[in-house]
Scaffold this active site. Sequence first.
Site, PDB file in Angstrom:
ATOM      1  N   ARG A   1      53.165  25.981  36.937  1.00  0.00           N
ATOM      2  CA  ARG A   1      52.991  27.385  36.305  1.00  0.00           C
ATOM      3  C   ARG A   1      54.528  27.170  35.164  1.00  0.00           C
ATOM      4  O   ARG A   1      55.067  28.218  35.019  1.00  0.00           O
ATOM      5  CB  ARG A   1      53.400  28.484  37.251  1.00  0.00           C
ATOM      6  CG  ARG A   1      51.911  28.724  37.658  1.00  0.00           C
ATOM      7  CD  ARG A   1      51.999  29.992  38.707  1.00  0.00           C
ATOM      8  NE  ARG A   1      52.605  29.556  39.940  1.00  0.00           N
ATOM      9  CZ  ARG A   1      53.096  30.421  40.701  1.00  0.00           C
ATOM     10  NH1 ARG A   1      53.115  31.708  40.373  1.00  0.00           N
ATOM     11  NH2 ARG A   1      53.796  29.992  41.932  1.00  0.00           N
TER      12      ARG A   1
ATOM     13  N   LYS B   1      54.494  29.728  32.431  1.00  0.00           N
ATOM     14  CA  LYS B   1      54.711  31.101  32.856  1.00  0.00           C
ATOM     15  C   LYS B   1      56.240  31.297  32.959  1.00  0.00           C
ATOM     16  O   LYS B   1      56.798  32.181  32.336  1.00  0.00           O
ATOM     17  CB  LYS B   1      53.870  31.510  34.072  1.00  0.00           C
ATOM     18  CG  LYS B   1      54.512  32.745  34.767  1.00  0.00           C
ATOM     19  CD  LYS B   1      53.699  32.879  35.932  1.00  0.00           C
ATOM     20  CE  LYS B   1      53.963  34.291  36.833  1.00  0.00           C
ATOM     21  NZ  LYS B   1      53.583  35.562  36.010  1.00  0.00           N
TER      22      LYS B   1
ATOM     23  N   LYS C   1      39.043  41.999  26.551  1.00  0.00           N
ATOM     24  CA  LYS C   1      38.479  40.756  27.238  1.00  0.00           C
ATOM     25  C   LYS C   1      37.758  39.858  26.246  1.00  0.00           C
ATOM     26  O   LYS C   1      37.505  40.175  25.294  1.00  0.00           O
ATOM     27  CB  LYS C   1      37.175  40.956  28.034  1.00  0.00           C
ATOM     28  CG  LYS C   1      37.711  41.352  29.586  1.00  0.00           C
ATOM     29  CD  LYS C   1      38.132  40.739  30.619  1.00  0.00           C
ATOM     30  CE  LYS C   1      38.486  41.161  31.766  1.00  0.00           C
ATOM     31  NZ  LYS C   1      37.744  40.908  33.069  1.00  0.00           N
TER      32      LYS C   1
ATOM     33  N   GLY D   1      43.093  54.904  44.311  1.00  0.00           N
ATOM     34  CA  GLY D   1      43.318  54.367  45.456  1.00  0.00           C
ATOM     35  C   GLY D   1      44.659  53.692  45.682  1.00  0.00           C
ATOM     36  O   GLY D   1      45.364  53.915  46.612  1.00  0.00           O
ATOM     37  N   SER D   2      45.263  52.757  44.816  1.00  0.00           N
ATOM     38  CA  SER D   2      46.489  52.329  45.057  1.00  0.00           C
ATOM     39  C   SER D   2      47.930  53.290  44.585  1.00  0.00           C
ATOM     40  O   SER D   2      47.507  54.163  43.682  1.00  0.00           O
ATOM     41  CB  SER D   2      46.555  50.990  44.284  1.00  0.00           C
ATOM     42  OG  SER D   2      46.463  51.282  42.996  1.00  0.00           O
TER      43      SER D   2
ATOM     44  N   GLU E   1      46.631  51.370  49.788  1.00  0.00           N
ATOM     45  CA  GLU E   1      46.549  49.945  49.685  1.00  0.00           C
ATOM     46  C   GLU E   1      47.682  48.804  49.559  1.00  0.00           C
ATOM     47  O   GLU E   1      47.690  48.060  48.836  1.00  0.00           O
ATOM     48  CB  GLU E   1      45.447  49.497  48.352  1.00  0.00           C
ATOM     49  CG  GLU E   1      44.227  50.458  48.145  1.00  0.00           C
ATOM     50  CD  GLU E   1      43.471  50.232  46.863  1.00  0.00           C
ATOM     51  OE1 GLU E   1      43.652  49.173  46.272  1.00  0.00           O
ATOM     52  OE2 GLU E   1      42.779  50.996  46.816  1.00  0.00           O
TER      53      GLU E   1
ATOM     54  N   ASP F   1      34.668  50.437  44.251  1.00  0.00           N
ATOM     55  CA  ASP F   1      35.009  50.056  43.053  1.00  0.00           C
ATOM     56  C   ASP F   1      34.107  49.036  42.296  1.00  0.00           C
ATOM     57  O   ASP F   1      34.266  48.029  42.839  1.00  0.00           O
ATOM     58  CB  ASP F   1      36.681  49.700  42.693  1.00  0.00           C
ATOM     59  CG  ASP F   1      37.625  51.018  43.102  1.00  0.00           C
ATOM     60  OD1 ASP F   1      37.128  52.081  43.216  1.00  0.00           O
ATOM     61  OD2 ASP F   1      38.540  50.558  43.638  1.00  0.00           O
TER      62      ASP F   1
ATOM     63  N   GLU G   1      38.147  56.543  33.124  1.00  0.00           N
ATOM     64  CA  GLU G   1      39.360  56.713  32.288  1.00  0.00           C
ATOM     65  C   GLU G   1      38.788  57.747  31.056  1.00  0.00           C
ATOM     66  O   GLU G   1      37.880  57.503  30.499  1.00  0.00           O
ATOM     67  CB  GLU G   1      39.549  55.276  31.622  1.00  0.00           C
ATOM     68  CG  GLU G   1      40.394  55.299  30.599  1.00  0.00           C
ATOM     69  CD  GLU G   1      40.337  55.744  29.197  1.00  0.00           C
ATOM     70  OE1 GLU G   1      41.037  56.620  28.547  1.00  0.00           O
ATOM     71  OE2 GLU G   1      39.420  55.148  28.468  1.00  0.00           O
TER      72      GLU G   1
ATOM     73  N   HIS H   1      49.011  53.628  32.331  1.00  0.00           N
ATOM     74  CA  HIS H   1      49.591  52.405  31.807  1.00  0.00           C
ATOM     75  C   HIS H   1      50.915  52.833  31.256  1.00  0.00           C
ATOM     76  O   HIS H   1      51.764  51.993  30.885  1.00  0.00           O
ATOM     77  CB  HIS H   1      48.502  51.788  30.775  1.00  0.00           C
ATOM     78  CG  HIS H   1      47.352  51.159  31.451  1.00  0.00           C
ATOM     79  ND1 HIS H   1      46.423  52.183  31.428  1.00  0.00           N
ATOM     80  CD2 HIS H   1      47.276  50.002  32.161  1.00  0.00           C
ATOM     81  CE1 HIS H   1      45.153  51.613  32.067  1.00  0.00           C
ATOM     82  NE2 HIS H   1      45.700  50.168  32.514  1.00  0.00           N
TER      83      HIS H   1
END
Length: 761
Positions: free
Chosen positions: A16, A19, A105, A435-436, A487, A602, A667, A697
């Site tokens: 990596r 990165k 994407k 959830g999280s 979570e 989900d 959303e 976000h």
Amino acid sequence: MVKTYAFGFPKLGEKREFKRLLENYWKGKISQEELIKGMEELNLWRANLYRENVEIIPSNELSYYDFMLDTTVMVGAIPSRFGEYRGLDTYFEMARGKNALELTKWFNTNYHYLVPELEGENFKLLINRPLEDYKFFKEKGINTVPHVIGLFTFLKLSKAPKRVEEEGLPVIILEKLDTKERLEKFTKALLPVYKELLESLKNEGVNRVHFEEPALVTDLEDYDWEILNEIYSELSKVGVDLGILTYYDSVSDYDKFVNLPVKALHFDLVSNEENLKNIKEKGFPEDKELIAGIINGRQPWRANLREKVKLLEELLKVSANLVVSNSCPLYHLPVTVEPEDELPEGLKERLSFAKEKLREIRLIKEALEGKEEALREVESSEKVMTAVFAQNPEVRRRLASLSEKDFQRELPYKERDKIQRDILKLPLFPTTTIGSFPQTEDVRKMRTAYRTGKISEEEYKNFIKQKIKYAIEVQEDIGLDVLVHGEFERSDMVEYFAIKLDGIATTKHGWVLSYGSRVYRPPIIYGDVSRPAPMTLEEITYAQSLTNKPVKGMLTGPVTILNWSYYREDVPKREIAYQIALALLDEVKDLENAGIKVIQIDEPAFREGAPLKKRDWPEYFDWAVKAFRLASRAKPETQIHTHMCYSEFNEIIEYIYQMDFDVISIEASRSKGEIIEVFEKFKGWDRQIGIGVYDIHSPAIPTKEEMKAIMLRAMKVLPKELLWVNPDCGLKTRRWEEVIPALRNMVDMAKELREEVGVKV
């Protein structure tokens, strides 16, 4: 004669390195010179791997962030908000600054690209990276073929300002170039820049350039092909041999594609059989080179080399100018399988990551030439890849016994709704989260300590329980109606389940770039999938024991687990999805038996896994919908939620409705509630909808007024009884000091709204 060629090898590095270089530069730990030097070393390492295995070597592949961003900068399409281009400072500001370009994407893959914004029509060759990279390798004695994102694909993925009316007022929005007029306008503006690029490469001695045009496998109009012809007719006049690479699916019009005025055409011969069928039935032009993408660039399986050699022999009957290659870029795969030493027995010998794929390309040519080592590999690969592996008779029996009733809830929605309302007794506009909750530094440290054996399982579980207890206390204090456990035990929503399911493996070093420096490790579905033990029961039931309010069971859906994993190729995707669904159904039953009344499944990847051509959608969505329905076949009194965190529902709303959930959360904050229109237009919509009233976000704490405006917009088009209130996504990446006041405002807003519509709080 057959030649060898590969492209898209991962830039991440075996350890990596990519990165680390980027993140150290962003943190100010290394200078720009050190960053460039490190990137050059990575570039050379990649080139040497290519040289060891293939004859045709690509250049201009190592982007510092994203290849679409590189192309945007190359043509000088810098949005005015970034000012004059100041090298890497502007480059990274466009990628990750406060007003960064939109990230989305790349086709139907798990890679993300930055969407170009074409503000005006004045473009110029601003940064000639293809030329710089070609010269870099030339000085090292390496001859390369420059790779460039094709103009057509660049335009198809770009957005440009468009004037529209909103509530009677003119507004400028960014939209795709979705008309012939808009596409022609920007083609005309950008074509001279692409010609200038080719001229500069020609002057440096380049005799061949490859343009990556994956947009050619999507649904195209006749005018698209007219514009494509115009582009390549103009570019071919420069006098450099041109190649076009297509991948991820078959080309949308074979006849038009093979008649484009270029020298070489690449076909994906793995994703489906249409390209191969057309080549065999319609023939291939004698004056063109056929680049056969026969090694799978998206899935990590070792090739059955005997099959591949046989396929090449068939293709040689059609075209004498044959090049063997990968089906699509190799950056969808980890670098190498070599260091993986904890895989299930028998799996490693069946795997082939990017480095191994390069070797397979070389071996295919050598086998054609009759070389002994290659012929031994052909035999070995066939033996391994045709052997029965990881089958589970009980899973097969359950699949075989499925009938239509297994894909249906016992009662229709309206009857379930009455039962659930009686049991849950929730107020109007119930409040919940997705959830999280924040995964703070201490959570990450404890997870690492547990994984590396520094703390015991008992210590880790006690730590997770403390976190769950805190999350429940916070939610009760805020006044949320339906709670979650947070979570904290999950680092990734798919990997967590992959570790607990039989038939799915996880890797230690199988990292793949998602965007920028962000990496993930896709699980590998290698065999029949089953659930050996409960996966979420301990944490959820502990959370429920701390409160009288309902706590949601939290599961990742079968379609998302499948779409975000590598998957086996010996059984249809439908069958894999149903296997995962049955395992999840077992979990649903256990949660129900433990008294959990609300279960969320989900499906963020429900839409993105859809095929690139709409003609293939009915088949995909048929099994995707059924897989969800199979997993969610709960008792009528159990309320099933799902969550989807993207906002383009228009085309798939019918399929979403067919999923037969009780509540869907969406959303809505970034689109200011516009998404609600989709549900308004759908005649007969009667399911409950959780309106994502604030953008997770952003670190900004939303005001009650901002959130109320979104709810009021929703109330104009949907009955108030159907509406829930929630953030637009999970809160994992936020901090508690951001989350608590935001949720407090959200709950207060819901209470005020109840009073305003005359409902007692």
